[in-house]
Design a protein around this motif. Structure first.
Motif, PDB file in Angstrom:
ATOM      1  N   ILE A 156       1.080  -1.245   0.027  1.00  0.00           N
ATOM      2  CA  ILE A 156       0.053  -0.132   0.101  1.00  0.00           C
ATOM      3  C   ILE A 156       0.848   1.343   0.029  1.00  0.00           C
ATOM      4  O   ILE A 156       0.494   2.286  -0.865  1.00  0.00           O
ATOM      5  CB  ILE A 156      -0.942   0.160   1.251  1.00  0.00           C
ATOM      6  N   ALA A 157       1.914   1.226   0.830  1.00  0.00           N
ATOM      7  CA  ALA A 157       2.890   2.505   0.856  1.00  0.00           C
ATOM      8  C   ALA A 157       4.051   1.898   1.779  1.00  0.00           C
ATOM      9  O   ALA A 157       3.955   0.946   2.574  1.00  0.00           O
ATOM     10  CB  ALA A 157       2.069   3.489   1.610  1.00  0.00           C
ATOM     11  N   ALA A 158       4.908   2.930   1.829  1.00  0.00           N
ATOM     12  CA  ALA A 158       6.222   2.632   2.580  1.00  0.00           C
ATOM     13  C   ALA A 158       6.598   3.736   3.254  1.00  0.00           C
ATOM     14  O   ALA A 158       6.954   4.767   2.454  1.00  0.00           O
ATOM     15  CB  ALA A 158       7.354   2.123   1.827  1.00  0.00           C
ATOM     16  N   TYR A 159       6.504   3.759   4.541  1.00  0.00           N
ATOM     17  CA  TYR A 159       6.874   5.250   5.548  1.00  0.00           C
ATOM     18  C   TYR A 159       8.258   4.868   6.018  1.00  0.00           C
ATOM     19  O   TYR A 159       8.620   4.752   6.937  1.00  0.00           O
ATOM     20  CB  TYR A 159       5.783   5.295   6.474  1.00  0.00           C
ATOM     21  N   CYS A 160       9.141   5.716   5.281  1.00  0.00           N
ATOM     22  CA  CYS A 160      10.715   5.484   5.486  1.00  0.00           C
ATOM     23  C   CYS A 160      11.157   6.594   6.094  1.00  0.00           C
ATOM     24  O   CYS A 160      11.769   7.771   5.738  1.00  0.00           O
ATOM     25  CB  CYS A 160      11.576   5.444   4.100  1.00  0.00           C
ATOM     26  N   LEU A 185      -0.780   5.285  -4.299  1.00  0.00           N
ATOM     27  CA  LEU A 185      -0.511   3.811  -3.760  1.00  0.00           C
ATOM     28  C   LEU A 185       0.934   3.193  -4.107  1.00  0.00           C
ATOM     29  O   LEU A 185       1.346   3.771  -5.152  1.00  0.00           O
ATOM     30  CB  LEU A 185      -1.650   2.925  -4.191  1.00  0.00           C
ATOM     31  N   GLY A 186       1.603   2.517  -3.535  1.00  0.00           N
ATOM     32  CA  GLY A 186       2.707   1.811  -3.653  1.00  0.00           C
ATOM     33  C   GLY A 186       3.912   2.810  -3.662  1.00  0.00           C
ATOM     34  O   GLY A 186       4.851   2.497  -4.338  1.00  0.00           O
ATOM     35  N   SER A 187       3.812   3.977  -3.006  1.00  0.00           N
ATOM     36  CA  SER A 187       4.905   4.922  -2.971  1.00  0.00           C
ATOM     37  C   SER A 187       5.458   4.818  -1.770  1.00  0.00           C
ATOM     38  O   SER A 187       5.131   4.169  -0.683  1.00  0.00           O
ATOM     39  CB  SER A 187       4.253   6.273  -3.364  1.00  0.00           C
ATOM     40  N   ILE A 188       6.729   5.745  -1.553  1.00  0.00           N
ATOM     41  CA  ILE A 188       7.535   5.939  -0.471  1.00  0.00           C
ATOM     42  C   ILE A 188       7.094   7.137   0.031  1.00  0.00           C
ATOM     43  O   ILE A 188       7.116   8.211  -0.602  1.00  0.00           O
ATOM     44  CB  ILE A 188       9.047   5.599  -0.884  1.00  0.00           C
ATOM     45  N   ILE A 189       7.098   7.298   1.320  1.00  0.00           N
ATOM     46  CA  ILE A 189       6.751   8.636   2.165  1.00  0.00           C
ATOM     47  C   ILE A 189       8.123   8.618   3.221  1.00  0.00           C
ATOM     48  O   ILE A 189       8.438   7.870   3.561  1.00  0.00           O
ATOM     49  CB  ILE A 189       5.583   8.381   2.983  1.00  0.00           C
ATOM     50  N   SER A 190       8.733   9.874   2.857  1.00  0.00           N
ATOM     51  CA  SER A 190      10.088  10.051   3.718  1.00  0.00           C
ATOM     52  C   SER A 190      10.170  11.488   4.176  1.00  0.00           C
ATOM     53  O   SER A 190       9.941  12.370   3.282  1.00  0.00           O
ATOM     54  CB  SER A 190      11.267   9.601   3.010  1.00  0.00           C
ATOM     55  N   TYR A 191      10.685  11.756   5.279  1.00  0.00           N
ATOM     56  CA  TYR A 191      11.140  13.083   5.759  1.00  0.00           C
ATOM     57  C   TYR A 191      11.871  13.027   6.994  1.00  0.00           C
ATOM     58  O   TYR A 191      11.924  11.993   7.724  1.00  0.00           O
ATOM     59  CB  TYR A 191       9.829  14.319   6.121  1.00  0.00           C
ATOM     60  N   ASN A 192      12.814  14.054   7.213  1.00  0.00           N
ATOM     61  CA  ASN A 192      13.518  14.158   8.357  1.00  0.00           C
ATOM     62  C   ASN A 192      13.107  15.738   8.920  1.00  0.00           C
ATOM     63  O   ASN A 192      12.912  16.625   8.044  1.00  0.00           O
ATOM     64  CB  ASN A 192      14.881  14.266   8.310  1.00  0.00           C
TER      65      ASN A 192
END
Length: 319
Positions: A156-160, A185-192
Motif C-alpha cells: 500500500i505504501a512505505a513510510y521510510c 499507492l505503492g509509493s514511498i513517504i519520507s522526511y526528516n
C-alpha cells in the motif's frame, strides 16, 4: 570489530514484539523500529535480537510512536539485531557496511521473508519504520522487491521516516516511486524534521534527499500551518528519562519543506524540547530526529488509514 553473527530465528514467537495469531483487519503493517541498542565500551557493534535493553527501548518506541499505524492494519514487529549508533558515526565505510550487513540487514530481510511466506496470507501491507528501521526498510524495497515483484504489488505504501530516501536511491531502483500526494499507492513517504535555520550536520540526511510534507502531503515549499495538523502525541519524561505522561496536543506543529536541504522544518516547537539526551554529538540541537513521529503522529495515522482505504476502494489520487 566485535559483532553478533547468528541470524535471528523468526519461527520462534519470542523474536516478535507483535505477531497477531488471528489478524482481524484486511491489511497489515510491517514495522521496523529505530536504533534502540546503546553500546557499552566493551559491547559489540551489533547486538543480538535478544538484548534486553534494546528490547525495552524498542517496545517503548513502538508503543508511543510507531503505534501511529496501529489503526491501519494488523501489526507485525520483529525484534532484529541492531547496529550501534557508533556505526553511523564511523568514517570507515567498509566497517559500517560489514556491521549492517552481518546483523540488521540479514535479520530484517529474513523477518520480512518469514512474514510474507508464513504470516501475511496474501493481504496488502504497509511498510513503516524510523531511523535505522527505515534504513533497513530500504533494503527490503530495493533487494527483496527486485527479486519478488509479485510481493511489491501488494504494498500500500512505505513510510521510510527518519532516514533519507535520495534521488540516487530511486534512480538505482526504477521499480520504486516516491509519493506525490495524499493517497497515491505503492509509493514511498519520507522526511526528516529540523528546526528553522539549522544548517549543521545530520547523520540521517544525504545529498538530494526526497521529502514530502506530513500535514499537507504536498511536495512544494508551501507552509502547512499548525492549524491544519491533526495533532501531535508528546511523551513527557522526568530528569532520569522515565516516561511520566503522554499528551495529545492538537494543532501543535507546523510543517514546511526545505527542498534544497531535503527536510521538513517545524517552527512552532522549541528544538530544545526534542534534544537526543546523551547523543548530542550525533544529533545536535536543531536536528529534531526524535520529533519525526510525535509531531505528526495523528497526521501519519490518518494518512495510513486513507491510503489503505484507497487501496480497497480500487483507486487513488495524487493530491
Amino acid at each position: 570489530m566485535t559483532m553478533i553473527n547468528t541470524p535471528t530465528d523468526y519461527t520462534r514467537d519470542e523474536n516478535w514484539m507483535y505477531r497477531p495469531e488471528n489478524p482481524e483487519l484486511p491489511a497489515d503493517v510491517f514495522y521496523l523500529y529505530p536504533t534502540a541498542y546503546y553500546k557499552t565500551p566493551q559491547g559489540p557493534m551489533v547486538c543480538d535480537a535478544s538484548h534486553q535493553g534494546m528490547r525495552l527501548r524498542a517496545r517503548e518506541h513502538v508503543d508511543y510512536k510507531g503505534s501511529a499505524f496501529l489503526t491501519a492494519g494488523n501489526y507485525f514487529v520483529p525484534y532484529y539485531r541492531q547496529a550501534a549508533l557508533e556505526c553511523l558515526l564511523n568514517l570507515d565505510i567498509t566497517e559500517n557496511e560489514a556491521a549492517f550487513a552481518q546483523g540488521p540487514v540479514t535479520d530484517c530481510l529474513g523477518a520480512f521473508h518469514h512474514y510474507i511466506t508464513h504470516l501475511n496470507q496474501g493481504r496488502p501491507f504497509i511498510l513503516a519504520g524510523h531511523s535505522q528501521g527505515s534504513l533497513m526498510m530500504q533494503c527490503i524495497l530495493s533487494e527483496y522487491f527486485k527479486k519478488h515483484p509479485e510481493v511489491q504489488q501488494r504494498m500500500i505504501a512505505a513510510y521510510c521516516i527518519g532516514f533519507a530516501v535520495t534521488r540516487d536511491f530511486m534512480k538505482k531502483n526504477p521499480h520504486l516511486k516516491f509519493a506525490q500526494g495524499r493517497q497515491d499507492l505503492g509509493s514511498i513517504i519520507s522526511y526528516n524534521t529540523e528546526a528553522p535555520g539549522y544548517t549543521g550536520p545530520n547523520i540521517t540526511l544525504a545529498p538530494e534527499a526526497l521529502v514530502i510534507n506530513p500535514i499537507s502531503w504536498r511536495r512544494d515549499e508551501t507552509l502547512a500551518p499548525a492549524a491544519q495538523s491533526l495533532g501531535s502525541r508528546i511523551v513527557l519524561r522526568d530528569a532520569r528519562g522515565c516516561v511520566t505522561a503522554v499528551e495529545d496536543r492538537p494543532h501543535f506543529a507546523d510543517a514546511q519543506l526545505d527542498l534544497k536541504r531535503g527536510v521538513v522544518v517545524c517552527s512552532t516547537v522549541p528544538a530544545a524540547d526534542f534534544r537526543v539526551i546523551g547523543q548530542e554529538a550525533a544529533f545536535p540541537q536543531g536536528v529534531m530526529h526524535t520529533a519525526d513521529y510525535p509531531l505528526y503522529y495523528y497526521d501519519l495515522r490518518k494518512n495510513a488509514e486513507e491510503r489503505a482505504a484507497a487501496w480497497f476502494s480500487g483507486g487513488a489520487c495524487g493530491i
